[in-house]
Motif scaffolding. Structure first.
Motif, short mmCIF file in Angstrom:
data_model
loop_
_atom_site.label_atom_id
_atom_site.label_comp_id
_atom_site.label_asym_id
_atom_site.label_seq_id
_atom_site.Cartn_x
_atom_site.Cartn_y
_atom_site.Cartn_z
N ASP A 29 0.83 -1.22 0.00
CA ASP A 29 0.00 0.00 0.00
C ASP A 29 0.86 1.26 0.00
O ASP A 29 0.41 2.33 -0.44
CB ASP A 29 -0.92 0.02 1.24
N ASP A 30 2.07 1.16 0.53
CA ASP A 30 2.94 2.34 0.59
C ASP A 30 3.59 2.65 -0.76
O ASP A 30 4.12 3.74 -0.96
CB ASP A 30 4.07 2.11 1.62
N VAL A 31 3.60 1.67 -1.67
CA VAL A 31 4.33 1.83 -2.94
C VAL A 31 3.47 2.60 -3.94
O VAL A 31 2.38 2.17 -4.29
CB VAL A 31 4.72 0.45 -3.52
N ALA A 32 3.99 3.74 -4.40
CA ALA A 32 3.24 4.56 -5.38
C ALA A 32 3.32 3.91 -6.76
O ALA A 32 2.31 3.84 -7.48
CB ALA A 32 3.80 5.97 -5.42
N VAL A 33 4.51 3.48 -7.14
CA VAL A 33 4.72 2.96 -8.49
C VAL A 33 5.72 1.80 -8.45
O VAL A 33 6.75 1.88 -7.78
CB VAL A 33 5.27 4.07 -9.42
N LEU A 34 5.39 0.75 -9.19
CA LEU A 34 6.33 -0.37 -9.39
C LEU A 34 6.88 -0.25 -10.81
O LEU A 34 6.11 -0.20 -11.78
CB LEU A 34 5.59 -1.70 -9.22
N VAL A 35 8.21 -0.18 -10.92
CA VAL A 35 8.84 -0.13 -12.24
C VAL A 35 9.58 -1.45 -12.43
O VAL A 35 10.71 -1.61 -11.97
CB VAL A 35 9.83 1.05 -12.36
N PRO A 36 8.95 -2.41 -13.10
CA PRO A 36 9.62 -3.70 -13.29
C PRO A 36 10.47 -3.69 -14.56
O PRO A 36 10.22 -2.91 -15.48
CB PRO A 36 8.45 -4.67 -13.45
N HIS A 37 11.44 -4.59 -14.59
CA HIS A 37 12.18 -4.84 -15.83
C HIS A 37 11.18 -5.21 -16.92
O HIS A 37 10.22 -5.95 -16.67
CB HIS A 37 13.18 -5.98 -15.59
N ILE A 58 4.55 -11.30 -17.88
CA ILE A 58 5.25 -11.53 -16.60
C ILE A 58 4.85 -10.44 -15.62
O ILE A 58 4.46 -10.70 -14.47
CB ILE A 58 6.79 -11.53 -16.79
N ASN A 59 4.91 -9.17 -16.06
CA ASN A 59 4.67 -8.07 -15.14
C ASN A 59 3.21 -8.03 -14.70
O ASN A 59 2.91 -7.68 -13.55
CB ASN A 59 5.13 -6.75 -15.77
N GLU A 60 2.29 -8.38 -15.60
CA GLU A 60 0.88 -8.43 -15.20
C GLU A 60 0.64 -9.54 -14.18
O GLU A 60 -0.09 -9.36 -13.20
CB GLU A 60 -0.01 -8.63 -16.44
N LEU A 61 1.28 -10.69 -14.41
CA LEU A 61 1.12 -11.82 -13.48
C LEU A 61 1.72 -11.52 -12.11
O LEU A 61 1.12 -11.84 -11.08
CB LEU A 61 1.81 -13.06 -14.04
N VAL A 62 2.90 -10.88 -12.12
CA VAL A 62 3.55 -10.53 -10.85
C VAL A 62 2.65 -9.58 -10.08
O VAL A 62 2.40 -9.77 -8.87
CB VAL A 62 4.94 -9.90 -11.11
N ALA A 63 2.10 -8.55 -10.76
CA ALA A 63 1.21 -7.59 -10.08
C ALA A 63 -0.02 -8.31 -9.54
O ALA A 63 -0.46 -8.07 -8.40
CB ALA A 63 0.82 -6.47 -11.03
N ARG A 64 -0.58 -9.23 -10.36
CA ARG A 64 -1.78 -9.95 -9.92
C ARG A 64 -1.46 -10.83 -8.70
O ARG A 64 -2.20 -10.85 -7.73
CB ARG A 64 -2.34 -10.80 -11.06
N LEU A 119 0.77 -10.35 -6.53
CA LEU A 119 1.01 -9.49 -5.36
C LEU A 119 -0.28 -8.82 -4.88
O LEU A 119 -0.33 -8.29 -3.78
CB LEU A 119 2.01 -8.38 -5.72
N GLY A 120 -1.30 -8.78 -5.75
CA GLY A 120 -2.50 -8.01 -5.44
C GLY A 120 -2.22 -6.51 -5.56
O GLY A 120 -2.81 -5.70 -4.85
N PHE A 121 -1.30 -6.14 -6.46
CA PHE A 121 -0.90 -4.74 -6.63
C PHE A 121 -1.70 -4.12 -7.77
O PHE A 121 -1.83 -4.74 -8.83
CB PHE A 121 0.60 -4.67 -6.93
N PRO A 122 -2.25 -2.91 -7.60
CA PRO A 122 -3.09 -2.32 -8.64
C PRO A 122 -2.34 -2.18 -9.97
O PRO A 122 -1.28 -1.55 -10.01
CB PRO A 122 -3.43 -0.93 -8.09
N PRO A 123 -2.90 -2.74 -11.06
CA PRO A 123 -2.19 -2.72 -12.34
C PRO A 123 -1.88 -1.32 -12.83
O PRO A 123 -0.86 -1.11 -13.51
CB PRO A 123 -3.14 -3.44 -13.31
N GLU A 124 -2.71 -0.34 -12.48
CA GLU A 124 -2.45 1.02 -12.98
C GLU A 124 -1.23 1.66 -12.32
O GLU A 124 -0.75 2.70 -12.76
CB GLU A 124 -3.70 1.92 -12.81
N ARG A 125 -0.70 1.02 -11.27
CA ARG A 125 0.51 1.58 -10.63
C ARG A 125 1.77 0.84 -11.08
O ARG A 125 2.84 1.01 -10.50
CB ARG A 125 0.35 1.54 -9.10
#
Ligand code: UT7
Length: 330
Positions: A249-257, A263-269, A271-277
């Protein structure tokens, strides 16, 4: 204790746009296959003889300008690349010459897709220890001159693009700082993504037969790399956040490789991390390996997606295997 921060960033990609349609003229592939499997629509490739240090120069100069520094302020160059201009000396030395700063320490960091993260961690440690005051961190790749642009190499060659990103790391004088880094490597999986020759372990290092067999081109077990990424990256994110007392919840933006949009969509899913971030730019550039995180990070800053005070998480996995993350208070 002295902490460090990113004072400025820059990036540069070649003008030449290579669409999936253009690739399909050279090999049996299609826009549909490439986009569906990877998210890529196009990538940038250099035109003619351009090396990683040449691509890095405009990125470095922009980063220095944004940081309100000049090349004369730099006291260390860290150059992350898996596609150095030459086998040796390193591209960091060549970039120092291009920038006109003879005598300034320069080293190449050879950790592929996590090269920028390993370099950022090293820059942070050098500034925090007082060994450096202004570190120029580069991720730069010219993949296009090393790809098998034929149906034989299509599983790899459609994925990679050329580009460069740069960051200037200096001592922090306010709340902006590099907070933590977590780095890993596991050479047991070296062969799932590698360029086999030329190789010092072979005599001779390179023969015409090896080239006829295409052993000088990158080889990848894509499914194995994919599996490692979707398993290791969520665990890494939880680890670096947990040990710093933060949650997602503290993370504003995730910048993945940027290796694969899926891969990045699956990782976010996972983690339960909002895809728009989550930042994605693979559709435009493909996988630019060590350059991918700094290019994506800089674009996100320029687009206003990252603001001062934001907690930003950088993470990636690639050949080595290597994987890592950096936590940044912007
Ligand atoms: O930054 C470095 C880290 N790298 C990565 O993270 C890459 C991770 N892996 C991936 O992104 C995916 O595994 C790929 C995008 C590389 C491949 O996707 P996939 O769903 O794993 O496909 P696949 O390799 O299993 O290939 C499926 C089929 C095969 O044909 P058959 O055997 O099913 O008849 C391939 O020969 O697709 C074929 N194929 C292609 N077809 C059209 C492979 N490459 C291509 C292509 N165009 N470019």
């Amino acid at each position: 204790m002295t902490r460090s921060r990113i004072a400025g960033m820059g990036h540069f990609v070649p003008d030449r746009v290579v669409t999936n349609g253009e690739l399909s003229q050279h090999m049996e592939t299609s826009d549909e296959w490439i986009h569906q499997r990877s998210g890529i629509r196009e990538r940038r490739w250099v035109d003619g003889n351009v090396g990683a240090s040449e691509l890095a120069e405009p990125a470095a100069r922009s980063a220095l300008a944004e940081a309100e520094r000049t090349p004369a302020d730099v006291d260390l160059i860290l150059f992350a690349t898996l596609s150095p201009d030459l086998n040796f000396p390193g591209s960091g030395c060549l970039l120092g010459a291009r920038l006109g700063i003879p005598g300034i320490a320069a080293m190449d960091i050879r950790t592929q897709c996590t090269g920028f993260l390993y370099s950022l961690a090293t820059a942070d440690a050098m500034v925090r220890s007082g060994m450096a005051k202004c570190v120029l961190v580069i991720g730069s790749e010219v993949h296009s001159s090393g790809l098998d642009i034929s149906t034989r190499g299509r599983d790899v060659s459609v994925l990679f693009g050329d580009g460069a990103g740069a960051a200037v790391v200096v001592a922090s004088d306010d709340t902006s700082m590099l907070l933590d880094h977590e780095l890993h490597a596991d050479g047991r999986y070296a062969e799932i993504l590698m360029v086999e020759v030329p190789a010092s372990r072979l005599q001779p290092r390179l023969t015409k037969e090896m080239m006829d067999e295409g052993r000088h081109y990158p080889k990848m077990d894509g499914k194995a790399v994919f599996k490692h990424a979707v398993e290791k990256l969520p665990a890494l994110v939880h680890s670096i956040l947990g040990r710093n007392g933060y949650t997602l919840d503290d993370v504003a933006v995730l910048v993945p490789h940027q290796a694969n949009m899926r891969i990045n969509e699956l990782v976010a899913r996972n983690l339960g991390f909002p895809p728009e971030r989550v930042v994605h730019n693979i559709q435009k550039y493909g996988n630019t390996t060590a350059a991918s995180i700094p290019i994506a990070l800089h674009e996100a800053v320029l687009e206003g997606r990252i603001r001062k005070g934001d907690l930003v998480l950088l993470a990636g996995l690639g050949a080595g295997l290597t994987w890592g993350a950096s936590l940044v208070r912007w």
